[in-house]
Each structure stands twice: as structure tokens, then as C-alpha cells.
Design a protein around this motif. Structure first.
Motif, PDB file in Angstrom:
ATOM      1  N   PHE A 175       0.847  -1.195   0.000  1.00  0.00           N
ATOM      2  CA  PHE A 175       0.000   0.000   0.000  1.00  0.00           C
ATOM      3  C   PHE A 175       0.883   1.247   0.000  1.00  0.00           C
ATOM      4  CE2 PHE A 175      -4.460  -1.045   1.769  1.00  0.00           C
ATOM      5  CZ  PHE A 175      -4.495  -2.247   1.096  1.00  0.00           C
ATOM      6  N   PHE A 176       0.807   2.019  -1.074  1.00  0.00           N
ATOM      7  CA  PHE A 176       1.452   3.328  -1.108  1.00  0.00           C
ATOM      8  C   PHE A 176       0.355   4.389  -1.000  1.00  0.00           C
ATOM      9  CE2 PHE A 176       5.378   2.178  -3.993  1.00  0.00           C
ATOM     10  CZ  PHE A 176       5.808   1.261  -3.047  1.00  0.00           C
ATOM     11  N   ILE A 177       0.712   5.542  -0.430  1.00  0.00           N
ATOM     12  CA  ILE A 177      -0.241   6.651  -0.426  1.00  0.00           C
ATOM     13  C   ILE A 177       0.144   7.620  -1.537  1.00  0.00           C
ATOM     14  CG2 ILE A 177       0.980   8.034   1.345  1.00  0.00           C
ATOM     15  CD1 ILE A 177      -1.854   8.799   2.404  1.00  0.00           C
ATOM     16  N   ASP A 178      -0.877   8.116  -2.246  1.00  0.00           N
ATOM     17  CA  ASP A 178      -0.660   8.966  -3.416  1.00  0.00           C
ATOM     18  C   ASP A 178      -0.980  10.409  -3.040  1.00  0.00           C
ATOM     19  OD1 ASP A 178      -0.086   9.330  -6.145  1.00  0.00           O
ATOM     20  OD2 ASP A 178      -2.203   9.211  -6.712  1.00  0.00           O
ATOM     21  N   THR A 179      -0.003  11.080  -2.483  1.00  0.00           N
ATOM     22  CA  THR A 179      -0.241  12.449  -2.004  1.00  0.00           C
ATOM     23  C   THR A 179       1.091  13.118  -1.672  1.00  0.00           C
ATOM     24  OG1 THR A 179      -1.437  13.794  -0.360  1.00  0.00           O
ATOM     25  CG2 THR A 179      -0.399  11.802   0.461  1.00  0.00           C
ATOM     26  N   ALA A 180       1.048  14.454  -1.618  1.00  0.00           N
ATOM     27  CA  ALA A 180       2.209  15.190  -1.096  1.00  0.00           C
ATOM     28  C   ALA A 180       1.817  15.857   0.221  1.00  0.00           C
ATOM     29  CB  ALA A 180       2.656  16.234  -2.118  1.00  0.00           C
ATOM     30  N   ASN A 181       0.639  15.489   0.749  1.00  0.00           N
ATOM     31  CA  ASN A 181       0.148  16.075   2.006  1.00  0.00           C
ATOM     32  C   ASN A 181       0.800  15.364   3.199  1.00  0.00           C
ATOM     33  OD1 ASN A 181      -1.692  16.143   4.400  1.00  0.00           O
ATOM     34  ND2 ASN A 181      -2.774  17.593   3.089  1.00  0.00           N
ATOM     35  N   LEU A 182       1.607  16.101   3.943  1.00  0.00           N
ATOM     36  CA  LEU A 182       2.386  15.466   5.026  1.00  0.00           C
ATOM     37  C   LEU A 182       1.493  14.907   6.121  1.00  0.00           C
ATOM     38  CD1 LEU A 182       5.393  17.955   5.424  1.00  0.00           C
ATOM     39  CD2 LEU A 182       5.211  15.940   3.953  1.00  0.00           C
ATOM     40  N   GLN A 183       0.364  15.595   6.388  1.00  0.00           N
ATOM     41  CA  GLN A 183      -0.538  15.110   7.428  1.00  0.00           C
ATOM     42  C   GLN A 183      -1.150  13.761   7.037  1.00  0.00           C
ATOM     43  OE1 GLN A 183      -0.603  16.061  10.449  1.00  0.00           O
ATOM     44  NE2 GLN A 183      -2.102  14.438  10.851  1.00  0.00           N
ATOM     45  N   HIS A 184      -1.553  13.653   5.767  1.00  0.00           N
ATOM     46  CA  HIS A 184      -2.115  12.379   5.289  1.00  0.00           C
ATOM     47  C   HIS A 184      -1.062  11.271   5.336  1.00  0.00           C
ATOM     48  CE1 HIS A 184      -5.751  14.175   2.870  1.00  0.00           C
ATOM     49  NE2 HIS A 184      -5.696  14.574   4.124  1.00  0.00           N
ATOM     50  N   ILE A 185       0.165  11.615   4.999  1.00  0.00           N
ATOM     51  CA  ILE A 185       1.246  10.608   5.016  1.00  0.00           C
ATOM     52  C   ILE A 185       1.480  10.143   6.456  1.00  0.00           C
ATOM     53  CG2 ILE A 185       3.705  10.192   4.558  1.00  0.00           C
ATOM     54  CD1 ILE A 185       3.397  12.265   2.215  1.00  0.00           C
ATOM     55  N   ARG A 186       1.499  11.123   7.384  1.00  0.00           N
ATOM     56  CA  ARG A 186       1.673  10.779   8.811  1.00  0.00           C
ATOM     57  C   ARG A 186       0.566   9.848   9.282  1.00  0.00           C
ATOM     58  NH1 ARG A 186       2.534  16.174   9.769  1.00  0.00           N
ATOM     59  NH2 ARG A 186       4.759  16.472   9.552  1.00  0.00           N
ATOM     60  N   GLU A 187      -0.668  10.187   8.890  1.00  0.00           N
ATOM     61  CA  GLU A 187      -1.826   9.392   9.334  1.00  0.00           C
ATOM     62  C   GLU A 187      -1.721   7.950   8.824  1.00  0.00           C
ATOM     63  OE1 GLU A 187      -6.523   9.854   9.047  1.00  0.00           O
ATOM     64  OE2 GLU A 187      -5.534  11.801   9.092  1.00  0.00           O
ATOM     65  N   ALA A 188      -1.367   7.795   7.575  1.00  0.00           N
ATOM     66  CA  ALA A 188      -1.249   6.434   7.009  1.00  0.00           C
ATOM     67  C   ALA A 188      -0.076   5.690   7.650  1.00  0.00           C
ATOM     68  CB  ALA A 188      -1.065   6.514   5.499  1.00  0.00           C
ATOM     69  N   GLN A 189       1.015   6.412   7.892  1.00  0.00           N
ATOM     70  CA  GLN A 189       2.185   5.795   8.536  1.00  0.00           C
ATOM     71  C   GLN A 189       1.816   5.344   9.955  1.00  0.00           C
ATOM     72  OE1 GLN A 189       5.225   5.091   7.276  1.00  0.00           O
ATOM     73  NE2 GLN A 189       5.999   4.330   9.217  1.00  0.00           N
ATOM     74  N   ASP A 190       1.068   6.198  10.666  1.00  0.00           N
ATOM     75  CA  ASP A 190       0.669   5.860  12.036  1.00  0.00           C
ATOM     76  C   ASP A 190      -0.245   4.638  12.080  1.00  0.00           C
ATOM     77  OD1 ASP A 190       2.157   7.906  12.972  1.00  0.00           O
ATOM     78  OD2 ASP A 190       0.480   9.251  13.446  1.00  0.00           O
ATOM     79  N   LEU A 191      -1.011   4.431  11.008  1.00  0.00           N
ATOM     80  CA  LEU A 191      -1.870   3.238  10.959  1.00  0.00           C
ATOM     81  C   LEU A 191      -1.029   1.953  10.931  1.00  0.00           C
ATOM     82  CD1 LEU A 191      -4.781   3.780   8.375  1.00  0.00           C
ATOM     83  CD2 LEU A 191      -5.005   3.034  10.750  1.00  0.00           C
ATOM     84  N   LEU A 203       0.238  16.942  -7.542  1.00  0.00           N
ATOM     85  CA  LEU A 203       0.020  16.761  -6.097  1.00  0.00           C
ATOM     86  C   LEU A 203       0.895  17.726  -5.300  1.00  0.00           C
ATOM     87  CD1 LEU A 203      -0.153  12.832  -5.958  1.00  0.00           C
ATOM     88  CD2 LEU A 203      -2.055  14.430  -5.625  1.00  0.00           C
ATOM     89  N   MET A 204       2.115  17.975  -5.787  1.00  0.00           N
ATOM     90  CA  MET A 204       3.000  18.942  -5.106  1.00  0.00           C
ATOM     91  C   MET A 204       2.376  20.343  -5.200  1.00  0.00           C
ATOM     92  SD  MET A 204       5.608  17.322  -3.823  1.00  0.00           S
ATOM     93  CE  MET A 204       7.251  17.947  -3.740  1.00  0.00           C
ATOM     94  N   ALA A 205       1.898  20.702  -6.382  1.00  0.00           N
ATOM     95  CA  ALA A 205       1.305  22.034  -6.568  1.00  0.00           C
ATOM     96  C   ALA A 205       0.065  22.188  -5.690  1.00  0.00           C
ATOM     97  CB  ALA A 205       0.951  22.241  -8.041  1.00  0.00           C
ATOM     98  N   LYS A 206      -0.714  21.107  -5.558  1.00  0.00           N
ATOM     99  CA  LYS A 206      -1.932  21.149  -4.733  1.00  0.00           C
ATOM    100  C   LYS A 206      -1.610  21.514  -3.282  1.00  0.00           C
ATOM    101  CE  LYS A 206      -5.729  18.051  -3.542  1.00  0.00           C
ATOM    102  NZ  LYS A 206      -6.092  16.636  -3.502  1.00  0.00           N
ATOM    103  N   GLU A 207      -0.426  21.110  -2.820  1.00  0.00           N
ATOM    104  CA  GLU A 207      -0.013  21.432  -1.441  1.00  0.00           C
ATOM    105  C   GLU A 207       0.707  22.770  -1.370  1.00  0.00           C
ATOM    106  OE1 GLU A 207      -1.161  19.632   1.016  1.00  0.00           O
ATOM    107  OE2 GLU A 207      -2.024  18.282  -0.490  1.00  0.00           O
TER     108      GLU A 207
END
Ligand code: E4P
Length: 218
Positions: free
Chosen positions: A3-19, A31-35
Motif C-alpha cells: 500500500f502506497f499513499i498517493d499524495t504530497a500532504n504530510l498530514q495524510h502521510i503521517r496518518e497512514a504511517q501511524d496506521l 500533487l505537489m502544486a496542490k499542497e
């Protein structure tokens, strides 16, 4: 299946990592521009920040479309962190760049794959991953899932080591279908990953268990 996460949002990455279920991250320039991450130095810093949060491979995409530019950019990206995977578009010079990086032992992800021929070419050039885009095919009334199954089948025919990284995954059903088709990896937004947790009968069942426990212990 990874499972990879498709985002440049650090909070979302943290949340998935914490899971505790995250195997890696993919990003792209949109995705970078979106952030709001713009400018060469900020983009590099952001990749480093992602690598510090997430375990596993982190795809960082080159912007150049010529061989020399892709090699220059890709080598700088790969030097940032050992987990960086250089993401290369499926174009002619991209094939040369994939070959270059694979001969140097640098991991690559060939992106913007929309048919099996492209996946075969990327594998021939030694790509570590190929990223077929499911959702964008669905958007134009082609079944993106058929492409995943077709690439998995072709790679199995020849024992090809390139991993099928199903991208442009939009929902939790896509993820389940990728698992059925034998994809090696899915990359999806956090909402699609956490969507896998949900079932109304789970919520109803848990509420009932807690209510019965409370009755018995009051
Ligand atoms: C792949 O690596 C891309 O970042 C991504 O999956 C594209 O998804 P989209 O079609 O939802 O933009």
C-alpha cells in the motif's frame, strides 16, 4: 500487495504511517502544486520531509522530458534519500533514462502507463515499477482494471520482475479489484485506503456490543 499513499500532504502521510500499513508514497507535480509546494529547493525539501515520515519507497517525479535533463534531475533526486524512486514519464527519452538508472541500480517508476505495450517497454528498460492509471482510463470509458490484469498476466508469462503499481486509484473498490487482479502495489489517496475499513454492519454491530456491555455493567 503493498500500500502506497498517493499524495504530497504530510498530514495524510503521517496518518497512514501511524496506521502501520504504509509501504511507500507516490507524488506527482500536480500533487505537489496542490499542497502549494513550488520552486526547486522547496520541492527537494518536501521530498526529504516525506522520506523522514514514511518508511519505504517514495516516488519523486522528474520534470524534464529530454534524456540528459531526466538523468540530471533523477540523479539529484536519488541523492536526497535512499528511499527515493525516480519517477519517469512513458516517453521515448524516458525509456533511455529508465535503462540508464536501472544500470546504475537506481530505482525507477515509469508513470503515465495507459496500455500493455507501454508496460512491456518500461519493463524491457528495467523499470522497478510501472504505474498504469486506472481512474483516468475509467474516466474515458475504458476499464482501467482490465489493464492491470493484462499487465500482471504478461509479466507473469515471462517472469518479469518489474512491479505493477496500480495508480490513479480513486476508491476502496479499486483497491480490492487490484488485489484480485494480482497488482504488486496500489497507490491511493488516504480516503480510499481508510475506505477499506468501513462497513455499516461493523458500526451497527459495535454499537450493539457496547450497549449490551454497558447494560450488563450498570
Ligand atoms: C500516480 O502515481 C499518480 O500520482 C496518480 O495516481 C494519479 O492519480 P489521478 O488520476 O487521480 O490524478
Amino acid at each position: 500487495m503493498k500500500f502506497f499513499i498517493d499524495t504530497a500532504n504530510l498530514q495524510h502521510i503521517r496518518e497512514a504511517q501511524d496506521l502501520g500499513i504504509l509501504d511507500g508514497v507516490t507524488t506527482n507535480p500536480s500533487l505537489m502544486a496542490k499542497e502549494g509546494i513550488t520552486g526547486h529547493d522547496n520541492i527537494l525539501k518536501h521530498y526529504q520531509a516525506i522520506c523522514e515520515i514514511a518508511d519505504g519507497d517514495v516516488s519523486a517525479e522528474v520534470i524534464s522530458t529530454d534524456f540528459e535533463g531526466m538523468v540530471r534531475e533523477g540523479e539529484a533526486l536519488a541523492a536526497l534519500h535512499e528511499n527515493i524512486v525516480v519517477k519517469i514519464p512513458m516517453i521515448k527519452d524516458g525509456i533511455k533514462a529508465l535503462k540508464h538508472f536501472s544500470s546504475k541500480g537506481i530505482k525507477t517508476n515509469c508513470t503515465l502507463i495507459f496500455n500493455a505495450g507501454q508496460a512491456l517497454m518500461a519493463a524491457k528498460a528495467g523499470a522497478t515499477y510501472v504505474s498504469p492509471f486506472i481512474g483516468r482510463l475509467d474516466d474515458i470509458s475504458f476499464d482501467g482494471m482490465d489493464l492491470i490484469a493484462q499487465i500482471v498476466h504478461i509479466y507473469q508469462n515471462y517472469g518479469i520482475k518489474t512491479q505493477v503499481l496500480a495508480a490513479s486509484v480513486r476508491n476502496n473498490l479499486h483497491i480490492v479489484k487490484c488485489a484480485e487482479a494480482g497488482a504488486d502495489v496500489i497507490t491511493a489517496p488516504l480516503s480510499a485506503i481508510t475506505g477499506l475499513l468501513k462497513h455499516p454492519l461493523t458500526d451497527i454491530g459495535l454499537a450493539q456490543f457496547l450497549a449490551d456491555h454497558a447494560k450488563g455493567n450498570s
